[in-house]
Design an enzyme around this catalytic site. Structure first.
Site, PDB file in Angstrom:
ATOM      1  N   SER A  79      -3.301   5.045  -0.070  1.00  0.00           N
ATOM      2  CA  SER A  79      -2.091   4.307   0.284  1.00  0.00           C
ATOM      3  C   SER A  79      -0.916   5.286   0.363  1.00  0.00           C
ATOM      4  CB  SER A  79      -1.853   3.172  -0.713  1.00  0.00           C
ATOM      5  OG  SER A  79      -0.900   2.267  -0.226  1.00  0.00           O
ATOM      6  N   ASP A 115      -7.131  -4.780   6.195  1.00  0.00           N
ATOM      7  CA  ASP A 115      -5.986  -4.338   5.398  1.00  0.00           C
ATOM      8  C   ASP A 115      -4.679  -4.830   6.024  1.00  0.00           C
ATOM      9  OD1 ASP A 115      -4.154  -2.935   3.826  1.00  0.00           O
ATOM     10  OD2 ASP A 115      -5.402  -1.136   3.748  1.00  0.00           O
ATOM     11  N   HIS A 151      -6.929  -3.899   1.164  1.00  0.00           N
ATOM     12  CA  HIS A 151      -6.265  -2.693   0.650  1.00  0.00           C
ATOM     13  C   HIS A 151      -6.925  -2.241  -0.655  1.00  0.00           C
ATOM     14  CE1 HIS A 151      -3.071   0.187   0.988  1.00  0.00           C
ATOM     15  NE2 HIS A 151      -2.631  -0.076  -0.225  1.00  0.00           N
TER      16      HIS A 151
END
Length: 439
Positions: A309, A391, A420
């Protein structure tokens, strides 16, 4: 054959099915794909095994909805629209024998379509399929003085020598490795904290920098990735805000109130490339490499970066900024083509389209100096990237854009089912990939 095991054990590059459990008690929340216990089960099966189509091809998805494993003949409402964008069509279908096929349509331009499903307005799921995503290109421009800008900032930071306070943390030290809490001064005004783990046995080892995901937070779980030290790596897990992980909850609360809201730092100073908050963060990652490569037990060759991320973004940024990096692992990178919404399609986290006045010329100009796409262009070391199609934090549109720009040797693990998250198996596999990169 469907496998209804309660826990995902393997991620494959080409998944045939998506199995989604939706907890009844969390029915109105955004559901993850794999809660371990649930009464309800969605199955969504695209008619292309890899969930990918050419532009102009029509995508069809078989939808099933089960209660306690039993197919339900219920009405399913659906909306279909581009990745992260408003729906452009909607409809309803009644399942027969628990199943129905929905035609999602197609796209004329490269991208992803997202079908959002619900039963009784409560039990929700979504599935994304891609159309020629290998042709996706960034909206973000490549500034002519990009390299000069970052060289000047790194040169300025290096006028301040890296200074480190180092304290052994006995509660995290084992027979296999030692753990230290570090405070690293990265420039004249900023410091970061990090946990350094390294093998107990004397020797020369590769170094791994692990930047954090987004948020105002300290390092909460320094033991979660100790398999790096157990496999012969020196690993530094860092934070970016100068927050001591040993501070009290009261101290943490007092400090974090200054950040306005959880991820407000990502907008702090965005009007001016020289004053943007993330400038010192990007510099800090390179200064952390300065520190790691000064260690006497570094092997003198191997410098790795790894994160997910925002941490995936910072890993790619560091690999693009610092030629000492010899391999990079990134999961679903944030901060990628952030201005992409101006092209009427998905942009990257932190999704500035959700805030007011974020796409002024000044801010868009600043974004270009900090966007992952412009660091990805400059990476020369091997890269391993993982991302999922479902995601909604770091959407597949922007992950593909980053992937398409990388000209260095690269490998991917594409897991369409994933939102995610990654599994512990994937995280361990990434460590094994880095192990193969050791020179």
């Amino acid at each position: 054959m469907f496998n209804f095991a309660p826990k995902q054990t393997t991620e494959m590059k080409k998944l045939l099915f998506t199995l989604v459990f939706v907890l009844g008690s969390m029915a109105t929340a955004l559901a993850e794909n794999y809660p371990y216990r649930a009464d309800y089960l969605w199955l969504t099966v695209p008619n292309h095994a890899d969930w990918l189509y050419k532009t102009g091809e029509r995508a069809k998805v078989e939808v099933s909805f089960c209660l306690y494993g039993m197919p339900q003949n219920v009405e399913v409402a659906y909306e279909i629209g581009p990745d992260m964008m408003p729906a452009t069509s909607s409809g309803k279908v009644t399942l027969k024998n628990g199943r129905a096929v929905i035609d999602m349509g197609t796209m004329k331009k490269p991208g992803f379509l997202d079908m959002r499903l619900s039963v009784d307005g409560k039990y929700q799921h979504h599935v994304k399929v891609g159309f020629s995503p290998e042709l996706l290109k960034p909206y973000t421009k490549n500034p002519q003085d990009f390299d000069a800008f970052w060289k000047a900032n790194l040169d300025e930071a290096r006028k301040t020598p890296v200074s480190v306070s180092c304290n052994k943390v006995d509660k995290y030290t084992t027979d296999a490795f030692d753990c230290y809490l570090l405070k690293i001064k990265t420039d004249r005004r900023h410091s970061i904290y990090g946990y350094l783990t390294k093998p107990k046995k004397a020797g020369k080892y590769p170094v791994v920098l692990c930047p954090p995901g987004a948020g105002i937070k300290t390092i909460k779980e320094p033991m979660r990735s100790t398999f790096y030290a157990k496999n012969g790596f020196i690993r530094l897990e860092m934070e970016i805000h100068g927050l001591n992980p040993e501070m009290t909850d009261e101290q943490f609360k007092e400090i974090t109130t200054a950040f306005d809201y959880e991820n407000g730092y990502l907008t702090n100073g965005l009007d001016d490339r020289d004053n943007y908050y993330m400038k010192h963060v990007y510099v800090a990652c390179v200064r952390a490499i300065d520190y790691l490569t000064s260690l006497p037990d570094w092997d003198g060759k191997n410098v790795f970066v790894q994160g997910g991320s925002q941490g995936g973004a910072l890993s790619l940024v560091t690999a693009g900024l610092d030629p000492r990096v010899t391999a990079c692992v990134a999961n679903h990178p944030a901060l990628s083509d952030m201005a992409g919404y101006l092209d009427n399609r998905a942009g990257g986290y932190p999704h500035f389209n959700r805030l007011k006045n974020m796409f002024t010329p000044e801010k868009v100009n600043t974004m270009a100096y900090y966007d992952v796409v412009n660091f990805a262009r400059r990476i020369t070391c091997p890269v391993y990237i993982t991302w999922g199609y479902n995601d909604n934090v770091c959407p597949p549109t922007t992950s593909y854009i980053v992937w398409n720009l990388i000209t260095a040797p690269k490998e991917s693990l594409i897991t369409p089912i994933n939102e995610h998250w990654t599994t512990s198996e994937t995280n361990y596999t990434q460590m094994l990939w880095l192990k193969k990169q050791v020179k």
